[in-house]
Design a protein around this motif. Structure first.
Motif, PDB file in Angstrom:
ATOM      1  N   ALA A  86     -19.630 -26.529 -22.208  1.00 41.10           N
ATOM      2  CA  ALA A  86     -20.538 -25.453 -21.803  1.00 41.10           C
ATOM      3  C   ALA A  86     -21.907 -26.024 -21.431  1.00 41.10           C
ATOM      4  CB  ALA A  86     -20.677 -24.439 -22.928  1.00 41.10           C
ATOM      5  N   GLU A  87     -22.664 -25.275 -20.662  1.00 39.48           N
ATOM      6  CA  GLU A  87     -24.022 -25.663 -20.297  1.00 39.48           C
ATOM      7  C   GLU A  87     -24.854 -25.863 -21.564  1.00 39.48           C
ATOM      8  OE1 GLU A  87     -27.409 -26.734 -18.635  1.00 39.48           O
ATOM      9  OE2 GLU A  87     -25.583 -26.445 -17.462  1.00 39.48           O
ATOM     10  N   VAL A  88     -25.602 -26.966 -21.624  1.00 40.04           N
ATOM     11  CA  VAL A  88     -26.329 -27.299 -22.850  1.00 40.04           C
ATOM     12  C   VAL A  88     -27.835 -27.086 -22.742  1.00 40.04           C
ATOM     13  CG1 VAL A  88     -24.581 -28.984 -23.494  1.00 40.04           C
ATOM     14  CG2 VAL A  88     -26.612 -29.748 -22.253  1.00 40.04           C
ATOM     15  N   LEU A  92     -24.787 -23.663 -31.631  1.00 37.22           N
ATOM     16  CA  LEU A  92     -23.874 -22.583 -31.999  1.00 37.22           C
ATOM     17  C   LEU A  92     -23.280 -21.933 -30.752  1.00 37.22           C
ATOM     18  CD1 LEU A  92     -22.814 -20.983 -34.471  1.00 37.22           C
ATOM     19  CD2 LEU A  92     -24.774 -19.458 -34.202  1.00 37.22           C
ATOM     20  N   VAL A  93     -24.110 -21.699 -29.756  1.00 37.83           N
ATOM     21  CA  VAL A  93     -23.661 -21.096 -28.502  1.00 37.83           C
ATOM     22  C   VAL A  93     -22.841 -22.095 -27.690  1.00 37.83           C
ATOM     23  CG1 VAL A  93     -24.439 -20.163 -26.292  1.00 37.83           C
ATOM     24  CG2 VAL A  93     -25.560 -19.445 -28.412  1.00 37.83           C
ATOM     25  N   ILE A  94     -23.326 -23.330 -27.604  1.00 37.84           N
ATOM     26  CA  ILE A  94     -22.633 -24.356 -26.813  1.00 37.84           C
ATOM     27  C   ILE A  94     -21.219 -24.590 -27.346  1.00 37.84           C
ATOM     28  CG2 ILE A  94     -22.638 -26.792 -26.136  1.00 37.84           C
ATOM     29  CD1 ILE A  94     -25.772 -26.599 -26.428  1.00 37.84           C
ATOM     30  N   LEU A 128     -15.351 -23.798 -26.884  1.00 39.69           N
ATOM     31  CA  LEU A 128     -14.056 -23.310 -27.371  1.00 39.69           C
ATOM     32  C   LEU A 128     -13.441 -22.354 -26.360  1.00 39.69           C
ATOM     33  CD1 LEU A 128     -14.767 -22.525 -31.151  1.00 39.69           C
ATOM     34  CD2 LEU A 128     -13.392 -24.405 -30.263  1.00 39.69           C
ATOM     35  N   ASP A 129     -14.251 -21.435 -25.836  1.00 40.65           N
ATOM     36  CA  ASP A 129     -13.761 -20.462 -24.852  1.00 40.65           C
ATOM     37  C   ASP A 129     -13.166 -21.167 -23.625  1.00 40.65           C
ATOM     38  OD1 ASP A 129     -14.780 -18.507 -26.533  1.00 40.65           O
ATOM     39  OD2 ASP A 129     -16.572 -18.143 -25.315  1.00 40.65           O
ATOM     40  N   LEU A 130     -13.855 -22.217 -23.166  1.00 36.93           N
ATOM     41  CA  LEU A 130     -13.396 -22.934 -21.975  1.00 36.93           C
ATOM     42  C   LEU A 130     -12.016 -23.558 -22.177  1.00 36.93           C
ATOM     43  CD1 LEU A 130     -16.691 -24.765 -20.911  1.00 36.93           C
ATOM     44  CD2 LEU A 130     -15.561 -22.879 -19.703  1.00 36.93           C
ATOM     45  N   HIS A 131     -11.678 -23.821 -23.441  1.00 40.18           N
ATOM     46  CA  HIS A 131     -10.388 -24.436 -23.754  1.00 40.18           C
ATOM     47  C   HIS A 131      -9.372 -23.423 -24.284  1.00 40.18           C
ATOM     48  CE1 HIS A 131     -13.100 -27.886 -23.575  1.00 40.18           C
ATOM     49  NE2 HIS A 131     -12.039 -28.638 -23.375  1.00 40.18           N
ATOM     50  N   GLY A 132      -9.738 -22.134 -24.254  1.00 39.44           N
ATOM     51  CA  GLY A 132      -8.820 -21.100 -24.723  1.00 39.44           C
ATOM     52  C   GLY A 132      -8.570 -21.123 -26.212  1.00 39.44           C
TER      53      GLY A 132
END
Length: 231
Positions: free
Chosen positions: A42-44, A50-52, A57-61
């Motif tokens: 994710a964009e850092v 916590l957000v990153i 995780l979302d990007l990897h399902g």
């Protein structure tokens, strides 16, 4: 006469650069926690860990889990310590950063800490490895696991310094120093005077447009920086 100021430093691309070690440590910790190699991140820039981590995780399902993040925090911090020699070789303290910290440290009434998207232990590891820890009170800082909203970290740092010293800092005596528009927004929305440092990817124009009160190209002019902080 003492100058009552709380100075909140961003870490990455403001005080230091990791030379790519940071992303590698993140990827290794992510893989150890999830059992899946990290293919994307994710964009850092200007965001909290916590957000990153959650968005990666979302990007990897992968379903989000507090247990994942807790393990990640521990493994990531250990990763920096294990790769300390490599971080010293590839990373660096940015020009003027050490002199700025030292100069501010000589001014009575100035408290210096960090406001960072890093977790506390990762921040501590990086600052220690690159030799800046003694200039910063990391116990009163605000970190990437404290709140997903970066602007909220300003109040968290003020609460921590108040608990430790009894001192109360207002927006006009709190100074946030960072290198991204997100840092600037966090300071503006959190209630702080904001100094932009164009030492990362963002230009002086970008930082001014984001609302920084004053912008410097880097930290090499310590005298000008101190005037901006103490004026």
């Amino acid at each position: 006469m003492a100058t009552n100021r709380l100075v909140l430093w961003d870490i990455d691309h403001t005080l230091i650069e990791t030379g790519g070690v940071g992303r590698e440590v993140f990827a290794d910790a992510f893989s150890q926690v999830t059992g899946i190699p990290m293919k994307d991140m994710a964009e850092v820039s200007g965001r909290t860990e916590l957000v990153i981590f959650g968005e990666t995780l979302d990007l990897h399902g992968i379903p989000r889990s507090d247990k994942y993040f807790k393990r990640f925090v521990e493994i990531q911090a250990r990763g920096y310590k294990e790769r300390a020699h490599e971080l010293r070789l590839r990373g660096r303290v940015l020009p003027g950063a050490l002199n700025a910290l030292q100069a501010l440290g000589r001014i009575a009434g100035v408290a210096q800490t960090v406001l960072t998207g890093n977790t506390k232990e990762a921040a501590r590891a990086k600052i220690q490895i690159l030799g800046l820890e003694r200039h910063l009170d990391l116990e009163i800082g605000a970190y990437g696991e404290d709140d997903p909203v970066r602007a909220h970290l300003v109040a968290i740092a003020r609460d921590r310094v108040h608990l430790k010293s009894g001192l109360v800092y207002a927006p006009d005596t709190t100074v946030l120093i960072g290198d991204t528009p997100q840092d600037v927004s966090a300071g503006r929305n959190g209630g702080a005077y904001v100094i932009g440092i164009a030492s990362g990817k963002s230009s002086t124009t970008n930082l001014k447009a984001a609302g920084a009160d004053i912008v410097f190209p880097d930290l090499t002019d310590s005298a000008a920086l101190i005037r901006a902080i103490t004026a």
